[in-house]
Design a protein around this motif. Structure first.
Motif, PDB file in Angstrom:
ATOM      1  N   GLU A 130     -49.425 -25.782 107.489  1.00 56.29           N
ATOM      2  CA  GLU A 130     -48.434 -25.211 106.582  1.00 56.29           C
ATOM      3  C   GLU A 130     -47.427 -24.362 107.355  1.00 56.29           C
ATOM      4  O   GLU A 130     -47.779 -23.616 108.262  1.00 56.29           O
ATOM      5  N   ASP A 131     -46.156 -24.500 107.006  1.00 58.30           N
ATOM      6  CA  ASP A 131     -45.104 -23.638 107.527  1.00 58.30           C
ATOM      7  C   ASP A 131     -44.599 -22.776 106.379  1.00 58.30           C
ATOM      8  O   ASP A 131     -44.393 -23.278 105.265  1.00 58.30           O
ATOM      9  N   GLY A 132     -44.399 -21.488 106.643  1.00 51.21           N
ATOM     10  CA  GLY A 132     -43.955 -20.629 105.554  1.00 51.21           C
ATOM     11  C   GLY A 132     -43.276 -19.364 106.010  1.00 51.21           C
ATOM     12  O   GLY A 132     -43.177 -19.068 107.211  1.00 51.21           O
ATOM     13  N   ASN A 133     -42.798 -18.640 105.028  1.00 50.74           N
ATOM     14  CA  ASN A 133     -42.150 -17.355 105.254  1.00 50.74           C
ATOM     15  C   ASN A 133     -42.507 -16.452 104.079  1.00 50.74           C
ATOM     16  O   ASN A 133     -42.035 -16.677 102.959  1.00 50.74           O
ATOM     17  N   ALA A 134     -43.363 -15.464 104.323  1.00 48.60           N
ATOM     18  CA  ALA A 134     -43.762 -14.530 103.277  1.00 48.60           C
ATOM     19  C   ALA A 134     -42.733 -13.403 103.211  1.00 48.60           C
ATOM     20  O   ALA A 134     -42.475 -12.740 104.222  1.00 48.60           O
ATOM     21  N   ARG A 135     -42.151 -13.212 102.034  1.00 47.33           N
ATOM     22  CA  ARG A 135     -41.086 -12.223 101.881  1.00 47.33           C
ATOM     23  C   ARG A 135     -41.457 -11.180 100.835  1.00 47.33           C
ATOM     24  O   ARG A 135     -42.001 -11.510  99.778  1.00 47.33           O
ATOM     25  N   VAL A 136     -41.137  -9.942 101.138  1.00 49.64           N
ATOM     26  CA  VAL A 136     -41.272  -8.832 100.188  1.00 49.64           C
ATOM     27  C   VAL A 136     -39.950  -8.078 100.200  1.00 49.64           C
ATOM     28  O   VAL A 136     -39.375  -7.834 101.272  1.00 49.64           O
ATOM     29  N   ALA A 137     -39.455  -7.706  99.031  1.00 49.46           N
ATOM     30  CA  ALA A 137     -38.178  -7.009  98.960  1.00 49.46           C
ATOM     31  C   ALA A 137     -38.196  -5.969  97.856  1.00 49.46           C
ATOM     32  O   ALA A 137     -38.920  -6.104  96.863  1.00 49.46           O
ATOM     33  N   ALA A 138     -37.400  -4.932  98.040  1.00 49.99           N
ATOM     34  CA  ALA A 138     -37.184  -3.906  97.025  1.00 49.99           C
ATOM     35  C   ALA A 138     -35.692  -3.612  96.967  1.00 49.99           C
ATOM     36  O   ALA A 138     -35.007  -3.633  97.991  1.00 49.99           O
ATOM     37  N   TYR A 139     -35.186  -3.360  95.772  1.00 49.30           N
ATOM     38  CA  TYR A 139     -33.759  -3.078  95.645  1.00 49.30           C
ATOM     39  C   TYR A 139     -33.522  -2.008  94.582  1.00 49.30           C
ATOM     40  O   TYR A 139     -34.319  -1.811  93.662  1.00 49.30           O
ATOM     41  N   LEU A 140     -32.391  -1.329  94.751  1.00 51.63           N
ATOM     42  CA  LEU A 140     -31.967  -0.284  93.819  1.00 51.63           C
ATOM     43  C   LEU A 140     -30.461  -0.387  93.651  1.00 51.63           C
ATOM     44  O   LEU A 140     -29.726  -0.534  94.630  1.00 51.63           O
ATOM     45  N   GLN A 141     -30.004  -0.330  92.398  1.00 56.55           N
ATOM     46  CA  GLN A 141     -28.576  -0.452  92.117  1.00 56.55           C
ATOM     47  C   GLN A 141     -28.162   0.549  91.046  1.00 56.55           C
ATOM     48  O   GLN A 141     -28.922   0.822  90.110  1.00 56.55           O
ATOM     49  N   ASP A 142     -26.958   1.100  91.200  1.00 51.81           N
ATOM     50  CA  ASP A 142     -26.412   2.031  90.216  1.00 51.81           C
ATOM     51  C   ASP A 142     -24.997   1.602  89.863  1.00 51.81           C
ATOM     52  O   ASP A 142     -24.145   1.457  90.745  1.00 51.81           O
ATOM     53  N   ARG A 143     -24.760   1.386  88.578  1.00 53.76           N
ATOM     54  CA  ARG A 143     -23.401   1.113  88.089  1.00 53.76           C
ATOM     55  C   ARG A 143     -22.908   2.414  87.447  1.00 53.76           C
ATOM     56  O   ARG A 143     -23.319   2.789  86.350  1.00 53.76           O
ATOM     57  N   TRP A 144     -22.030   3.075  88.180  1.00 54.00           N
ATOM     58  CA  TRP A 144     -21.594   4.425  87.820  1.00 54.00           C
ATOM     59  C   TRP A 144     -20.196   4.372  87.191  1.00 54.00           C
ATOM     60  O   TRP A 144     -19.224   4.017  87.847  1.00 54.00           O
ATOM     61  N   SER A 145     -20.127   4.725  85.909  1.00 48.22           N
ATOM     62  CA  SER A 145     -18.832   4.805  85.224  1.00 48.22           C
ATOM     63  C   SER A 145     -18.268   6.197  85.448  1.00 48.22           C
ATOM     64  O   SER A 145     -18.550   7.143  84.698  1.00 48.22           O
ATOM     65  N   VAL A 146     -17.484   6.327  86.503  1.00 42.79           N
ATOM     66  CA  VAL A 146     -16.951   7.635  86.889  1.00 42.79           C
ATOM     67  C   VAL A 146     -16.030   8.183  85.807  1.00 42.79           C
ATOM     68  O   VAL A 146     -16.068   9.368  85.458  1.00 42.79           O
ATOM     69  N   SER A 147     -15.187   7.314  85.262  1.00 40.78           N
ATOM     70  CA  SER A 147     -14.280   7.681  84.176  1.00 40.78           C
ATOM     71  C   SER A 147     -14.043   6.447  83.318  1.00 40.78           C
ATOM     72  O   SER A 147     -14.623   5.387  83.570  1.00 40.78           O
ATOM     73  N   ARG A 148     -13.160   6.568  82.348  1.00 37.13           N
ATOM     74  CA  ARG A 148     -12.879   5.426  81.486  1.00 37.13           C
ATOM     75  C   ARG A 148     -12.226   4.291  82.269  1.00 37.13           C
ATOM     76  O   ARG A 148     -12.338   3.124  81.904  1.00 37.13           O
ATOM     77  N   ARG A 149     -11.573   4.615  83.379  1.00 38.59           N
ATOM     78  CA  ARG A 149     -10.829   3.612  84.117  1.00 38.59           C
ATOM     79  C   ARG A 149     -11.506   3.180  85.425  1.00 38.59           C
ATOM     80  O   ARG A 149     -11.207   2.110  85.951  1.00 38.59           O
ATOM     81  N   LEU A 150     -12.397   3.985  85.959  1.00 39.03           N
ATOM     82  CA  LEU A 150     -13.001   3.697  87.263  1.00 39.03           C
ATOM     83  C   LEU A 150     -14.513   3.509  87.147  1.00 39.03           C
ATOM     84  O   LEU A 150     -15.209   4.347  86.579  1.00 39.03           O
ATOM     85  N   THR A 151     -14.996   2.385  87.710  1.00 37.33           N
ATOM     86  CA  THR A 151     -16.433   2.105  87.772  1.00 37.33           C
ATOM     87  C   THR A 151     -16.810   1.757  89.212  1.00 37.33           C
ATOM     88  O   THR A 151     -16.147   0.940  89.858  1.00 37.33           O
ATOM     89  N   VAL A 152     -17.866   2.372  89.700  1.00 37.48           N
ATOM     90  CA  VAL A 152     -18.353   2.123  91.055  1.00 37.48           C
ATOM     91  C   VAL A 152     -19.773   1.567  90.972  1.00 37.48           C
ATOM     92  O   VAL A 152     -20.621   2.123  90.261  1.00 37.48           O
ATOM     93  N   THR A 153     -20.029   0.481  91.676  1.00 34.93           N
ATOM     94  CA  THR A 153     -21.369  -0.099  91.736  1.00 34.93           C
ATOM     95  C   THR A 153     -21.863  -0.058  93.177  1.00 34.93           C
ATOM     96  O   THR A 153     -21.170  -0.542  94.085  1.00 34.93           O
ATOM     97  N   ALA A 154     -23.025   0.526  93.388  1.00 32.73           N
ATOM     98  CA  ALA A 154     -23.607   0.624  94.730  1.00 32.73           C
ATOM     99  C   ALA A 154     -25.061   0.172  94.690  1.00 32.73           C
ATOM    100  O   ALA A 154     -25.767   0.398  93.699  1.00 32.73           O
ATOM    101  N   GLY A 155     -25.486  -0.486  95.757  1.00 33.93           N
ATOM    102  CA  GLY A 155     -26.859  -0.969  95.800  1.00 33.93           C
ATOM    103  C   GLY A 155     -27.410  -0.986  97.211  1.00 33.93           C
ATOM    104  O   GLY A 155     -26.666  -0.935  98.194  1.00 33.93           O
ATOM    105  N   LEU A 156     -28.720  -1.053  97.290  1.00 36.70           N
ATOM    106  CA  LEU A 156     -29.406  -1.115  98.573  1.00 36.70           C
ATOM    107  C   LEU A 156     -30.607  -2.045  98.423  1.00 36.70           C
ATOM    108  O   LEU A 156     -31.383  -1.919  97.469  1.00 36.70           O
TER     109      LEU A 156
END
Length: 275
Positions: A81-107
């Motif tokens: 068998e050939d394989g690749n075992a993967r584990v991942a974690a992620y975090l994301q924030d969609r920040w509505s700074v104001s009515r006109r500006l939205t910032v999305t950041a993730g890791l």
């Protein structure tokens, strides 16, 4: 040829919305992923262990493969068998700074572990390929971190004209990129075919000339210090709402890839332009 892919996986995710505060609202997402991207594949031997490569109608080269008796495939000999075992974690924030500006950041943090399982080779061409039992092995382990950030701005203050900008990093999934390193997989050797008696058939190792090429884990190695390939993406776009539900969008996107992985034949180095 036999192929048996499998991909067991588990995904967990959660989201939390933090209503408008002094600093704006936040739409948080987090998750965990586990995936084992693997397959067992190999030549079954039903096409034979010998392939003649002709030039001008006569055998010029011969390709030998370390397959065993087709009737005992999966029993006395089997690929691993050939394989690749993967584990991942992620975090994301969609920040509505104001009515006109939205910032999305993730890791995103990933851990990849390419491996191969145990196998046994019992080749019919025992004079060329040895019978061998191969234990399973983890090739290496790599951790990667991928940040991403984007912003959108309402130019019209009515949601009709939106400008967006984004930058993100994506590390490649190695999947089965290292199947050729697995000594339990199919191995081949291509030789100049001497055919001293002129019958056009392989009669033994005395008819093998210069080794032209080889494939498979028995002859393929990898750089233990290799870096996981990655792609960085930058994009800038503008969206304009037209009448009703119609809209127009124009975008500029740039993608660049680094540390790509490839396979080459060492015998060809400095020889490609030599007649």
């Amino acid at each position: 040829r036999s192929s048996n892919p499998r991909k067991p996986q588990v995904f967990l995710n959660a989201s939390y919305y933090l209503p408008t505060t002094r600093a704006g609202s936040h739409d948080l997402k987090a998750g965990l992923e586990w995936l084992d991207d693997s397959a067992t594949s190999g030549e079954t031997g039903t096409s034979g262990a010998i392939l003649y490569l002709d030039r001008n109608g006569a055998p010029s080269q011969i390709r030998l493969t370390d397959v065993g008796d087709p009737g005992s495939f999966g029993d006395t000999w089997r690929p691993s068998e050939d394989g690749n075992a993967r584990v991942a974690a992620y975090l994301q924030d969609r920040w509505s700074v104001s009515r006109r500006l939205t910032v999305t950041a993730g890791l995103r943090v990933d851990r990849q572990r390419p491996y191969y399982g145990a196998s046994r080779r019992d080749p019919l061409l025992a004079g060329v390929f040895p019978a061998v039992d191969t234990p399973g092995r983890t090739l290496f382990v790599r951790q990667t971190v991928a940040p991403r950030v984007g912003a959108s701005f309402d130019l019209s203050d009515r949601g009709r004209s939106i400008a967006k900008v984004f930058w993100g990093r994506y590390h490649h999934n190695l999947a089965r990129s290292f199947a050729g390193v697995n000594p339990g997989g199919t191995n081949t050797r291509t030789y100049a075919f001497l055919d001293q008696n002129g019958n056009g058939l392989y009669d033994g190792i005395d008819e093998l000339g210069t080794l032209v090429a080889s494939t498979g884990g028995a002859t393929t190695s990898y750089d233990p210090d290799l870096v996981i390939p990655r792609t960085d993406e930058i994009s800038v776009s503008f969206e304009q709402q037209l009448r009703g539900d119609s809209a127009a969008r124009v975008a500029w996107v740039r993608k660049s890839t680094r540390h790509q992985i490839g396979t080459y034949n060492a015998a060809w180095v400095d020889q490609l332009t030599v007649p």
